[in-house]
Design a protein around this motif. Structure first.
Motif, mmCIF file in Angstrom:
data_model
loop_
_atom_site.group_PDB
_atom_site.id
_atom_site.type_symbol
_atom_site.label_atom_id
_atom_site.label_comp_id
_atom_site.label_asym_id
_atom_site.label_seq_id
_atom_site.Cartn_x
_atom_site.Cartn_y
_atom_site.Cartn_z
ATOM 1 N N VAL A 1 3.893 0.586 -3.340
ATOM 2 C CA VAL A 1 2.876 2.482 -3.136
ATOM 3 C C VAL A 1 3.180 3.212 -4.325
ATOM 4 C CG1 VAL A 1 1.962 3.780 -2.454
ATOM 5 C CG2 VAL A 1 1.805 1.913 -0.559
ATOM 6 N N SER A 2 2.884 3.099 -5.378
ATOM 7 C CA SER A 2 3.472 3.898 -6.581
ATOM 8 C C SER A 2 2.171 5.386 -6.591
ATOM 9 C CB SER A 2 3.755 3.603 -7.185
ATOM 10 O OG SER A 2 3.667 4.675 -8.732
ATOM 11 N N GLY A 3 2.565 6.734 -6.985
ATOM 12 C CA GLY A 3 1.298 8.108 -7.109
ATOM 13 C C GLY A 3 1.939 8.484 -7.266
ATOM 14 N N LEU A 4 1.675 9.975 -8.320
ATOM 15 C CA LEU A 4 2.381 11.139 -8.456
ATOM 16 C C LEU A 4 2.657 12.296 -7.128
ATOM 17 C CD1 LEU A 4 0.113 12.434 -11.450
ATOM 18 C CD2 LEU A 4 2.189 10.666 -11.886
ATOM 19 N N HIS B 1 0.332 -0.542 -5.279
ATOM 20 C CA HIS B 1 -1.243 -0.025 -5.310
ATOM 21 C C HIS B 1 -0.650 0.965 -5.339
ATOM 22 C CE1 HIS B 1 -3.245 -2.711 -1.809
ATOM 23 N NE2 HIS B 1 -2.147 -2.783 -1.060
ATOM 24 N N VAL B 2 -1.599 1.594 -6.370
ATOM 25 C CA VAL B 2 -1.449 3.188 -7.112
ATOM 26 C C VAL B 2 -2.381 4.047 -6.281
ATOM 27 C CG1 VAL B 2 -1.511 4.167 -8.931
ATOM 28 C CG2 VAL B 2 -1.548 2.130 -9.099
ATOM 29 N N MET B 3 -1.796 5.823 -5.788
ATOM 30 C CA MET B 3 -2.399 6.068 -4.726
ATOM 31 C C MET B 3 -2.368 7.343 -6.117
ATOM 32 S SD MET B 3 -1.247 6.585 -1.070
ATOM 33 C CE MET B 3 -1.905 7.745 -0.353
ATOM 34 N N SER C 1 -1.756 2.867 -15.801
ATOM 35 C CA SER C 1 -2.890 3.984 -14.469
ATOM 36 C C SER C 1 -2.301 4.852 -14.219
ATOM 37 C CB SER C 1 -2.583 2.274 -13.498
ATOM 38 O OG SER C 1 -3.348 3.236 -11.976
ATOM 39 N N LEU C 2 -0.981 5.549 -13.834
ATOM 40 C CA LEU C 2 -0.520 6.404 -13.859
ATOM 41 C C LEU C 2 -0.552 7.814 -14.393
ATOM 42 C CD1 LEU C 2 3.422 4.802 -12.155
ATOM 43 C CD2 LEU C 2 0.914 6.121 -11.205
#
Length: 498
Positions: free
Chosen positions: A286-289, A469-471, A493-494
């Motif tokens: 899981v990745s995301g800012l 998954h990108v959050m 995507s980020l």
């Protein structure tokens, strides 16, 4: 006039019988962005403290602007324009931005009272110079890590810094914040200010630095223009080893029951509509800012948030963790991002930190079974490859990588089947990072552990996960699967989420 702002020649430093620096020479030019790399214990912190006058070397010479300095102390270092921004920033959290920025200047001037109008003017001018927008009346403790870092840089500029030493400046920053920091570093360079960038993140070294010096075991083992290096070369210099990681391939039995299956997981105001499944032997990323909800997701799965879900199933059983103890009883383990404040008892031994998760199982009547405690600890001590004299060593004396492995060992002693890792290699060096990845992969591949890996280190995710998954804003907004997923796709995507 010397071409070097500071030059160290044949520096030697001992602590007791340990030689921390062995015949080390290095130099930094005015306006240069120079990277100092090395694993924990390589001598990086010691050489920083020599440059800043905290430590006096037993051997060698220090030159500033070509002139020998007989005894460099912290005040003399500051007077010569040498400033260090440590990892904790050394700011006063209960004071405002303006007060923090003005304080050093007022102390150097011998003032006993604060000139508020001047303090605010100084703060506005230096932040404008850095082209950043920060509320100068905000208490520093309310700022994000990136904001505190900017305040520390601004304070160094006000002190007429000519060399700013940044100690692991990107450890707690997102990629977007790293980009902003690098823009500031390049602006400092344009103003003629040199920056010594101390890091173990190789891609960032290659991106920002002009010259590289590498330490290993207290010695300088490599130096030169950054164009002479790539990631494998830096890794070899730092570790003396070839560290190559093939992408992880999950061994998943067809039709295997998911270890975890969640539908429409929600935490009011934090996350919404999360569907997630983890199968035995899988590592899902899981990745995301920062602020995307990724930490809240981990906490919800571990029973730390007021969460709800249409479905929460473990090994095919409908359950729901309402508390941390529920989650542990259900076979869920959570390694938090900030192991120092959330996970470890720093003054206590490795043994006590490990067995705290299974104390109830180690009781013999009214007392703890000391023999069982030691047996469990020694078993995990070996399997986690912890480098320490013994299990009696205080955790606060360990490197970041060894401390993280203590955390992993603690939760594996519970017999967990689902492992949630939030920033599993934050603040650890390249060698320890590779060891932690190896341990995680083996746990998944050989023990059938289902792993949820949360990270903003995209190469870490693509190298170790079979799905990512990108959050954003509390939701999953993009999904990637191996084979076929790439760092470029995920980074793109980020970037669209900024």
């Amino acid at each position: 006039m010397s071409e070097y702002l500071i030059e160290l020649k044949n520096i030697g430093k001992r602590f007791g019988g340990v030689r921390a620096l062995d015949d080390v020479s290095m130099s930094i030019r005015p306006g240069e962005i120079h990277c100092l790399a090395g694993e924990n214990g390589s001598g990086k912190s010691t050489i920083i403290k020599v440059m800043s006058g905290v430590y006096t070397p037993e051997e060698g010479q220090i030159f500033i602007d070509g002139r020998p300095v007989s005894r460099l102390d912290p005040i003399k270092a500051v007077q010569n324009g040498i400033q260090v921004i440590w990892q904790d920033f050394s700011l006063f959290g209960n004071l405002t931005v303006a007060e923090n920025l003005a304080l050093n200047t007022y102390i150097l001037e011998g003032r006993s009272r604060m000139d508020w109008a001047r303090a605010r003017r100084m703060a506005r001018e230096v932040l404008t110079k850095l082209d950043v927008d920060i509320d100068i009346d905000a208490d520093v403790e309310t700022l994000p890590t990136s904001g505190k870092q900017i305040v520390a840089i601004a304070r160094a500029i006000l002190a007429k810094a000519r060399l700013i030493i940044m100690d692991e400046p990107t450890t707690a920053l997102t990629r977007h914040e790293v980009d902003s920091l690098f823009a500031i570093v390049r602006d400092l360079q344009a103003q003629g200010i040199a920056v010594l960038f101390v890091s173990h993140k190789m891609r960032e070294m290659l991106e920002i630095s002009e010259r590289l010096t590498v330490f290993r075991n207290g010695k300088k083992v490599a130096e030169g223009p950054m164009s002479d290096f790539d990631e494998p070369a830096i890794t070899r210099a730092m570790t003396g080893l070839e560290l190559e990681e093939e992408p992880y391939v999950a061994n998943i039995s067809p039709g295997a029951t998911p270890a975890l299956e969640v539908k429409n997981l929600c935490v009011p105001g934090m996350i919404e509509g999360i569907d997630l499944d983890l199968r035995p032997g899988e590592i899902v990323g899981v990745s995301g800012l920062i602020g995307s909800g990724r930490t809240e997701l981990a906490r919800a799965l571990f029973g730390m948030e007021n969460a709800s879900a249409d479905l929460f199933r473990i090994d095919g059983r409908d359950v729901f963790p309402r508390s941390v103890q529920d989650a542990i009883d259900l076979g869920i383990a959570y390694v938090p991002e900030d192991r120092l404040s959330e996970g470890l008892f720093l003054t206590q031994s490795i043994e006590r930190n490990m067995v705290v998760s299974i104390m109830d199982r180690l009781r013999k009547g009214l007392f703890l079974d000391r023999g069982a405690m030691r047996e469990k600890t020694e078993e995990m001590f070996a399997s986690m490859e912890i480098a320490a004299p013994s299990a009696d060593t205080a955790v606060g004396n360990l490197s970041g990588g060894n401390a993280q492995r203590v955390m992993l060992g603690r939760w594996l002693l519970t017999g967990a089947k689902i492992l949630i890792l939030n920033g599993p290699t934050v603040g650890v060096d390249v060698g320890s990072k590779a060891k932690i990845h190896k341990i995680i992969r083996n746990l998944a591949r050989k023990e059938g552990l289902a792993v949820l890996m949360i990270s903003d280190d995209v190469p870490e995710l693509t190298g170790n996960c079979n799905r990512i998954h990108v959050m954003h804003d509390g939701r999953f907004v993009a999904h990637f699967e191996s084979p076929g997923m790439s760092e470029e796709e995920i980074n793109n995507s980020l970037k669209t989420l900024k």
